[in-house]
Design a protein around this motif. Structure first.
Motif, PDB file in Angstrom:
ATOM      1  N   GLY A 277       0.820  -1.201   0.000  1.00 53.14           N
ATOM      2  CA  GLY A 277       0.000   0.000   0.000  1.00 53.14           C
ATOM      3  C   GLY A 277       0.854   1.251   0.000  1.00 53.14           C
ATOM      4  O   GLY A 277       2.077   1.209  -0.236  1.00 53.14           O
ATOM      5  N   LYS A 278       0.212   2.380   0.259  1.00 55.43           N
ATOM      6  CA  LYS A 278       0.938   3.628   0.330  1.00 55.43           C
ATOM      7  C   LYS A 278       1.830   3.612   1.567  1.00 55.43           C
ATOM      8  O   LYS A 278       1.353   3.403   2.685  1.00 55.43           O
ATOM      9  N   SER A 279       3.095   3.852   1.339  1.00 54.93           N
ATOM     10  CA  SER A 279       4.047   3.771   2.444  1.00 54.93           C
ATOM     11  C   SER A 279       5.267   4.619   2.123  1.00 54.93           C
ATOM     12  O   SER A 279       5.616   4.832   0.957  1.00 54.93           O
ATOM     13  N   LEU A 280       5.929   5.109   3.172  1.00 54.55           N
ATOM     14  CA  LEU A 280       7.172   5.868   3.044  1.00 54.55           C
ATOM     15  C   LEU A 280       8.379   5.016   3.430  1.00 54.55           C
ATOM     16  O   LEU A 280       9.440   5.557   3.735  1.00 54.55           O
ATOM     17  N   LEU A 281       8.218   3.701   3.433  1.00 60.08           N
ATOM     18  CA  LEU A 281       9.299   2.825   3.873  1.00 60.08           C
ATOM     19  C   LEU A 281      10.541   3.014   3.013  1.00 60.08           C
ATOM     20  O   LEU A 281      11.638   3.295   3.524  1.00 60.08           O
ATOM     21  N   LEU A 282      10.413   2.864   1.703  1.00 63.12           N
ATOM     22  CA  LEU A 282      11.574   2.996   0.820  1.00 63.12           C
ATOM     23  C   LEU A 282      12.117   4.417   0.837  1.00 63.12           C
ATOM     24  O   LEU A 282      13.337   4.631   0.840  1.00 63.12           O
ATOM     25  N   ASN A 283      11.236   5.401   0.858  1.00 63.70           N
ATOM     26  CA  ASN A 283      11.695   6.792   0.847  1.00 63.70           C
ATOM     27  C   ASN A 283      12.499   7.113   2.100  1.00 63.70           C
ATOM     28  O   ASN A 283      13.559   7.752   2.029  1.00 63.70           O
ATOM     29  N   ASN A 284      12.029   6.660   3.259  1.00 59.91           N
ATOM     30  CA  ASN A 284      12.752   6.944   4.501  1.00 59.91           C
ATOM     31  C   ASN A 284      14.108   6.261   4.535  1.00 59.91           C
ATOM     32  O   ASN A 284      15.078   6.813   5.072  1.00 59.91           O
TER      33      ASN A 284
END
Length: 892
Positions: A277-284
């Protein structure tokens, strides 16, 4: 006596008006169909207990009798729940004899689960270990991952009973926590349940299960890691110093042990598992710095992982800044960690060097590239700036500090104040200089510099560095030059002091010796191969192994050649090529794989792979449009470019476009504005011209722009052959334009015909519109008439309703009067009956008197007469009183 009918009872209870209102209100209400009853989500033969009515209380009752329970909360309509159902059944078929699997429908509005739980997504998996829980599982909805997590909850502790098991435990790349407990004294020694609960807390806070917990039951095995007291807890770390839980500082509780382990764990390599789903995992994670993403097929239930072990070894060597033997699969790291840095066989000169610098082999360094010494020079001075510490004339061993950014900043300030002393015109030697720190008398800085040609740097391979030269010269600023006071360059430090070289790969400790430190991440290619494809992996490959380096700050990423096997040596070279100062890696540009090339296409679609061939190697003039699929104005230019491509001769001009969202471009041809139009003239492709932004994009302006920049005269005089070619070209242009004019004429005639047809259709449409308007007016009149009739009916209804209410009141009054008449009738009947009785008694008395008179006529004539007279008067008085009483009742 008349009976009370049903109609009379309705009006007696005032029910009829209310009944009418109820009937009319029921007709006006909307009718809503109730929700269907839920049905079984799992098969009746499934090992999963399906509480499809949301009986959460019954689920809690079942949990009391089981040691391990898995709750699967689902919504019947949810696609993820339906997809995860099969995975849950697979796990249940393997572990149903040890784990109780309960599925609860948490969507039905009548169930207790919906009333008590408020989930934001489905499905949700909770696990309970006896009374501990819930432990939420947030990993991939795959059977192998779910089973692995359930088994971790079943056995949160690994029992270490021998040296070999201890070696296996410590050799794993994941951080490990070991507790030593003596089971001889009691079945559950003090602190064991707390340690057991801390392992469950770790799974609750970290669903990836990156920390493994183990229990040592043998005293001799515990002594290998310096645990001598029962209840001690040990956190193993490969690179940094391992720790023992500080009982004297922190309370011995499960929460504190878990918190201590999570805060001090060593993450050399980390798994990434995006949930989709929508997540900031890779971005962080990518914002932390350059990242090496390694995609490998992974089975969590497999006992051995050869490829993972090889990657782990590379990661340990890369982070092994102290060059210890922690990365080796041996128990040597269990002994003294303060072993001497050099062997006893080291020569005296090198031993003296190690005594002078307490942390010579642990420098904190930074690479600095000085600007050109002259504007026409093609050389750079590259320096390696290191921080050194001493403690007196003969320093003692000190603990190795981490690189402090404040110290590096202070060293750079001191370096740039004296940077003029490090400029060299051309030098084949490495010159090292020492200068004191401004802040501490026990620390100073060392800078080793040499001159590097920029042209030469482009040919440097990954196996060579700019400091691989045997000639070394030293100079001093405020100190006497001494070859023993030098530190080699970051890229080749071991070349100058051979004895400092420790057996291992050439990337040992590289993370601490470069400014481009990589964060290592692992992804399961069986689940997340789509991310690898977006980074440049081939879709047709059968072996899903891939590696890429992503540098978010520099907006570049590099891809490991998929033709080479993903082994340790390949990864080492990949990491080393990225880490050197002038990396030879070629930036990977993402190409659009969905583009299919057609020979008869009017506009050429350009991709990253075809950009160079289409634009630079082509012998035609190229007009290139930069566009994006989200750009609405770009789409409005398509018909203009199609007309332009048809007008221009295809032998000399190419009209092309490129999608900037799906294709990467070289830096010099990137743009931040869409749409952008560039024109590449023939024989002057490097002199590309941009279409002016203040001009409107239309066909005449584009033609003027192209003809102006394609007809620029050359500095060389034009020969007869040139004139002939120009004439042929002009004739070709004229013939091409004549053909286009003929096409335009035919199109104009076709447009005239279409215009006539359209006029006829428009006239028909107008007539139809007039007819519809008339129908509209007629319908409006009917609507007004119906509305008026409706108002009349409403008024009639109100009037009849009022009359009904008045009639009901009158009927009620009549009913009351009827009751009074019935009562009076009853009283009159009673009076008549009593009157008849009295009259009868009066006749009897008269008869008796007559008989008495006949018997005593002679003697009692006078007495009888008087007595009869009195009796008659008495009877008359009684009758008078009764008559008055009845008259009084009637009057009341």
């Amino acid at each position: 006596m008349p009976s009370c009918g049903l109609f009379h009872c309705w009006f007696d209870r005032k029910w009829f008006p209310e009944y009418l209102v109820y009937v009319l209100g029921t007709i006006a209400k909307d009718v809503t169909m109730p929700a269907k009853l839920p049905v079984n989500f799992f098969s009746t033969r499934s090992p999963v207990i399906d509480l499809f009515r949301g009986q959460l209380d019954y689920a809690d009752h079942l949990r009391q009798d089981s040691e391990i329970v898995l709750y699967f909360f689902y919504a019947p309509w949810c696609g993820q729940s339906i997809a995860a159902r099969e995975e849950i059944e697979r796990v249940a078929s393997r572990l149903s004899d040890q784990v109780l699997f309960v599925a609860v429908n948490c969507w039905w509005n009548q169930g207790k689960c919906r009333k008590q739980k408020h989930f934001f997504y489905f499905p949700v998996i909770h696990l309970y270990h006896r009374s501990f829980g819930p432990i939420e599982y947030k990993g991939p909805m795959s059977a192998v991952y779910i089973e692995k997590f359930v088994r971790r909850v079943m056995t949160p502790l690994l029992y270490i009973s021998s040296r070999s098991k201890l070696l296996d435990f410590l050799s794993n790349y994941e951080p490990g926590v070991l507790g030593y407990f003596e089971f001889n004294a009691s079945p559950q020694p003090p602190g064991y349940l707390t340690f057991f609960t801390s392992a469950l807390h770790s799974l609750k806070k970290d669903y990836l299960g990156t920390i493994r917990f183990g229990v040592i039951t043998d005293k001799h095995v515990a002594e290998e890691i310096s645990l001598v007291r029962s209840g001690s807890v040990y956190l193993h770390r490969h690179v940094n110093t391992s720790l023992i839980y500080p009982n004297d500082i922190m309370n011995y509780t499960a929460e504190n042990i878990c918190k201590w382990a999570l805060e001090n764990r060593e993450m050399l390599i980390r798994w990434l598992r995006p949930h989709g789903g929508k997540s900031l995992l890779l971005n962080n994670e990518l914002k932390k710095g350059p990242a090496l993403l390694i995609f490998i097929p992974y089975n969590p239930l497999a006992e051995i992982h050869p490829l993972l072990d090889e990657i782990t070894k590379v990661a340990l060597e890369y982070h092994n800044c102290n060059k210890s033997q922690a990365a080796e699969p041996d128990l040597q790291h269990l002994g003294d960690t303060d072993s001497p840095a050099f062997d006893s066989s080291v020569p005296d000169a090198h031993m003296k060097l190690s005594e002078t610098f307490s942390i010579t082999k642990y420098p904190c360094c930074n690479t600095v590239v000085l600007p050109q010494w002259h504007s026409i020079s093609r050389t750079h001075n590259v320096c390696e700036l290191c921080i050194n510490q001493t403690l007196g004339v003969k320093p003692n061993k000190v603990h190795v500090p981490h690189c402090n950014f404040l110290e590096i900043e202070a060293a750079l300030d001191s370096f740039y104040l004296q940077e003029h002393t490090f400029f060299q015109v051309i030098s084949n030697t490495i010159e090292c200089s020492n200068f004191l720190s401004f802040y501490s008398p026990f620390s100073y800085y060392t800078a080793c510099c040499r001159t590097v040609n920029r042209h030469f740097l482009s040919f440097i391979s990954s196996e060579k560095t700019i400091f691989q030269t045997p000639k070394v010269a030293f100079s001093s600023h405020g100190k006497k030059g001494n070859t023993q006071h030098s530190i080699p360059h970051i890229e080749d430090r071991n070349c100058f002091i051979p004895d400092l070289h420790i057996t291992g790969t050439n990337i040992t400790g590289l993370s601490c010796r470069t400014n481009k430190t990589l964060n290592l991440y692992l992804l399961d290619s069986n689940l997340f191969w789509i991310y690898a494809e977006r980074l440049g992996a081939s879709r047709s490959t059968h072996l899903k192994e891939f590696a890429a380096i992503v540098d978010l700050k520099e907006e570049v990423h590099y891809v490991l050649d998929q033709n080479r096997s993903l082994v340790g040596s390949t990864l080492e070279n990949f990491i080393k090529n990225f880490s050197i100062l002038y990396s030879p890696l070629k930036r990977h540009l993402v190409d659009d794989p969905s583009v299919h090339f057609h020979e008869q296409r009017v506009i050429t679609e350009v991709t990253t792979n075809t950009f160079h061939d289409t634009v630079f190697l082509s012998e035609k003039n190229v007009l290139l449009l930069y566009y994006a699929q989200w750009c609405g104005f770009c789409a409005s230019l398509n018909h203009i470019f199609i007309q332009l491509a048809r007008l221009l001769p295809p032998d000399n001009f190419t009209v092309a476009r490129i999608d900037t969202t799906r294709n990467d471009l070289p830096w010099e041809f990137m743009t931040d504005r869409l749409p952008t139009i560039l024109f590449f003239p023939h024989q002057r492709k490097e002199q590309s011209v941009k279409f002016p932004e203040d001009f409107s994009v239309n066909l005449p302006n584009l033609l003027k722009f192209i003809l102006h920049h394609s007809s620029l005269s050359s500095s060389e005089p034009c020969t007869k052959e040139c004139l002939h070619k120009e004439t042929v070209l002009q004739q070709g242009h004229i013939s091409h334009l004549e053909r286009e004019i003929q096409k335009l004429r035919s199109e104009i005639s076709a447009l005239h015909q279409a215009h006539d047809q359209l006029e006829a259709q428009l006239s028909e449409a107008r007539r139809e519109e007039h007819r519809l308007q008339q129908q509209k007016h007629a319908l409006e009149k009917q609507h007004k008439t119906l509305q008026l009739h409706s108002e009349q009916l409403q008024a009639t209804y109100d009037q009849k309703n009022q009359e009904l209410l008045e009639m009901a009141e009158k009927l009620q009054e009549l009913a009351d009067a009827s009751e009074n008449l019935l009562k009076e009738n009853t009283l009159l009947r009673i009076l008549v009956a009593s009157r008849e009785g009295r009259l009868q008694s009066k006749d009897e008395i008269k008869e008796s008197l007559q008989s008495e008179q006949t018997l005593s006529e002679d003697n009692d004539v006078s007495v009888s007469t008087a007595t009869a007279t009195l009796e008659v008067k008495r009877i008359d008085n009684i009758d008078t009183i009764e008559t008055e009483h009845s008259s009084g009742n009637r009057t009341e």
